[in-house]
Design an enzyme around this catalytic site. Structure first.
Site, mmCIF file in Angstrom:
data_model
loop_
_atom_site.group_PDB
_atom_site.id
_atom_site.type_symbol
_atom_site.label_atom_id
_atom_site.label_comp_id
_atom_site.label_asym_id
_atom_site.label_seq_id
_atom_site.Cartn_x
_atom_site.Cartn_y
_atom_site.Cartn_z
ATOM 1 N N SER A 18 0.840 -1.200 0.000
ATOM 2 C CA SER A 18 0.000 0.000 0.000
ATOM 3 C C SER A 18 0.870 1.243 0.000
ATOM 4 O O SER A 18 1.648 1.479 0.931
ATOM 5 C CB SER A 18 -0.894 0.019 1.239
ATOM 6 O OG SER A 18 -1.413 1.331 1.402
ATOM 7 N N HIS A 43 -1.477 -1.429 -4.111
ATOM 8 C CA HIS A 43 -2.719 -1.060 -3.419
ATOM 9 C C HIS A 43 -2.743 0.455 -3.203
ATOM 10 O O HIS A 43 -1.807 1.031 -2.639
ATOM 11 C CB HIS A 43 -2.768 -1.795 -2.082
ATOM 12 C CG HIS A 43 -4.025 -1.637 -1.306
ATOM 13 N ND1 HIS A 43 -5.168 -2.362 -1.568
ATOM 14 C CD2 HIS A 43 -4.343 -0.836 -0.256
ATOM 15 C CE1 HIS A 43 -6.119 -2.035 -0.704
ATOM 16 N NE2 HIS A 43 -5.642 -1.092 0.095
ATOM 17 N N ASP A 45 -4.846 3.561 -1.600
ATOM 18 C CA ASP A 45 -5.883 3.900 -0.626
ATOM 19 C C ASP A 45 -6.395 5.307 -0.866
ATOM 20 O O ASP A 45 -5.656 6.283 -0.707
ATOM 21 C CB ASP A 45 -5.303 3.793 0.791
ATOM 22 C CG ASP A 45 -5.069 2.348 1.194
ATOM 23 O OD1 ASP A 45 -6.039 1.580 1.207
ATOM 24 O OD2 ASP A 45 -3.902 1.997 1.478
ATOM 25 N N MET A 47 -8.868 8.225 0.286
ATOM 26 C CA MET A 47 -9.578 8.662 1.501
ATOM 27 C C MET A 47 -10.045 10.097 1.354
ATOM 28 O O MET A 47 -9.318 10.945 0.828
ATOM 29 C CB MET A 47 -8.625 8.564 2.690
ATOM 30 C CG MET A 47 -8.060 7.177 2.889
ATOM 31 S SD MET A 47 -6.902 7.162 4.261
ATOM 32 C CE MET A 47 -6.554 5.408 4.349
ATOM 33 N N HIS A 76 -8.581 1.091 -3.534
ATOM 34 C CA HIS A 76 -9.457 0.883 -2.377
ATOM 35 C C HIS A 76 -10.101 2.225 -2.037
ATOM 36 O O HIS A 76 -9.429 3.122 -1.518
ATOM 37 C CB HIS A 76 -8.594 0.352 -1.217
ATOM 38 C CG HIS A 76 -9.315 0.173 0.074
ATOM 39 N ND1 HIS A 76 -8.647 -0.101 1.253
ATOM 40 C CD2 HIS A 76 -10.638 0.215 0.392
ATOM 41 C CE1 HIS A 76 -9.528 -0.217 2.236
ATOM 42 N NE2 HIS A 76 -10.737 -0.022 1.739
ATOM 43 N N MET A 78 -12.166 4.615 0.040
ATOM 44 C CA MET A 78 -12.747 4.904 1.363
ATOM 45 C C MET A 78 -13.352 6.300 1.277
ATOM 46 O O MET A 78 -12.887 7.246 1.917
ATOM 47 C CB MET A 78 -11.658 4.805 2.435
ATOM 48 C CG MET A 78 -11.229 3.366 2.709
ATOM 49 S SD MET A 78 -9.620 3.232 3.491
ATOM 50 C CE MET A 78 -8.587 3.293 2.036
ATOM 51 N N MET A 147 -11.022 -5.704 6.401
ATOM 52 C CA MET A 147 -10.233 -4.705 7.117
ATOM 53 C C MET A 147 -9.863 -5.277 8.488
ATOM 54 O O MET A 147 -10.748 -5.621 9.279
ATOM 55 C CB MET A 147 -11.037 -3.408 7.323
ATOM 56 C CG MET A 147 -11.316 -2.580 6.082
ATOM 57 S SD MET A 147 -9.869 -2.002 5.149
ATOM 58 C CE MET A 147 -8.824 -1.290 6.419
ATOM 59 N N ASP A 185 -6.326 -6.471 4.987
ATOM 60 C CA ASP A 185 -5.735 -5.131 4.911
ATOM 61 C C ASP A 185 -5.713 -4.485 6.289
ATOM 62 O O ASP A 185 -6.764 -4.237 6.875
ATOM 63 C CB ASP A 185 -6.580 -4.286 3.938
ATOM 64 C CG ASP A 185 -6.007 -2.897 3.689
ATOM 65 O OD1 ASP A 185 -4.898 -2.602 4.153
ATOM 66 O OD2 ASP A 185 -6.689 -2.107 2.999
HETATM 67 C C1 DX5 Z 1 -5.996 1.602 5.971
HETATM 68 C C2 DX5 Z 1 -5.647 1.213 4.557
HETATM 69 C C3 DX5 Z 1 -4.531 0.260 4.469
HETATM 70 C C4 DX5 Z 1 -3.227 0.773 5.029
HETATM 71 C C5 DX5 Z 1 -2.469 -0.420 5.514
HETATM 72 O O1 DX5 Z 1 -7.158 2.334 5.952
HETATM 73 O O2 DX5 Z 1 -6.767 0.629 3.912
HETATM 74 O O3 DX5 Z 1 -4.356 -0.188 3.126
HETATM 75 O O4 DX5 Z 1 -2.468 1.463 4.104
HETATM 76 O O5 DX5 Z 1 -1.321 0.006 6.173
HETATM 77 P P1 DX5 Z 1 -0.560 -0.933 7.212
HETATM 78 O O6 DX5 Z 1 -0.155 -2.153 6.458
HETATM 79 O O7 DX5 Z 1 0.585 -0.089 7.681
HETATM 80 O O8 DX5 Z 1 -1.554 -1.249 8.315
HETATM 81 ZN ZN ZN Z 2 -6.455 -0.296 1.880
#
Ligand code: DX5
Ligand code: ZN
Length: 239
Positions: A18, A43, A45, A47, A76, A78, A147, A185
């Site tokens: 990620s 990956h 993320d 947000m 992903h 969010m 998650m 994740d």
């Molecule tokens: C959290 C994300 C993850 C995050 C994981 O909301 O969806 O993908 O980047 O990071 P680590 O592996 O450090 O928990």
């Molecule tokens: Zn993620």
């Protein structure tokens, strides 16, 4: 029992670093380094500061990353609502688009939209979101993401309470007969990866475990080594 994933090259474990934990001033170089280090997917993320308490980046960054790697871009989302932005992420070069059931009133329609755009749809389940929330949409899903932290930040601690959910989803996915990736994740380290894989996951997202490591290849190899060895009978079955 651990079952080899059906989605990866040669049925092997999928590792998806990620970029949330990477150096944001060098995202292109970080993506290329992850690919060189043996990553299978990248990956990303997304947000919005509303669905989760953090803001990351949008489709422009996905588009900028597209030419620097041949890895599938595993996006992903969010964000809420998600639907108005899905076409933009598809056009930016996302290969997989994963949404949370809580990000809109019509999950089935959202998954249809992703598929209509030629992308692989995924559904992400927050720690409190029940397995049942996807029971009736599995025909439209290529990825189920569990998650194992509350979404929003990298570097959080793995929630072992989610292992039972992974095991229940393993059964649901197997019963569906469809090649659905079962992704985990949040808080993934070699130790927690071992637990998640034993519960039935086949795809690991890892932010901190890869990008906070001085050696990305060694970090990815350590995650891969967490996979239990397949039993000989299973190897024979898979060929
Ligand atoms: C959290 C994300 C993850 C995050 C994981 O909301 O969806 O993908 O980047 O990071 P680590 O592996 O450090 O928990
Ligand atoms: Zn993620």
């Amino acid at each position: 029992m651990y079952k080899l994933g059906m989605t990866g090259p040669k049925n092997r474990l999928i590792i998806a670093p990620s970029l949330l934990a990477a150096d944001f001033l060098s995202l292109g170089a970080e993506a290329a380094a992850a690919e060189r280090a043996g990553a299978d997917w990248l990956h990303l993320d997304i947000m919005d500061g509303h669905f989760v308490p953090n803001i990351s980046f949008g489709p422009q960054i996905v588009q900028a990353l597209r030419p620097v790697t041949r890895l599938p871009l595993d996006v992903h989302l969010m964000i809420a609502p998600a639907d108005p932005h899905i076409a933009a992420f598809a056009a930016a070069g996302a290969d997989h688009i994963t949404v949370h059931p809580e990000s809109g009133p019509h999950l089935h329609r959202t998954l249809q939209l992703i598929r209509a755009l030629g992308k692989k749809p995924g559904v992400a389940l927050n720690p409190a979101t029940p397995v049942d929330s996807i029971a009736h949409v599995l025909d439209l899903v290529d990825i189920v993401l569990v998650m194992t932290v509350n979404p929003g930040f990298s570097g959080q601690t793995f929630l072992p309470s989610q292992l039972a959910k992974i095991a229940a989803l393993r059964r649901l996915v197997d019963d569906s007969g469809r090649p659905i990736a079962l992704q985990v994740d949040g808080g993934i380290t070699p130790a927690t990866a071992r637990q998640a894989l034993a519960a039935g996951a086949d795809t690991l997202v890892a932010g901190t475990a890869v990008f906070a490591s001085p050696d990305y290849a060694a970090a990815i190899a350590s995650l891969r080594a967490a996979a239990p060895s397949p039993r000989p009978a299973l190897i024979e079955t898979l060929g």
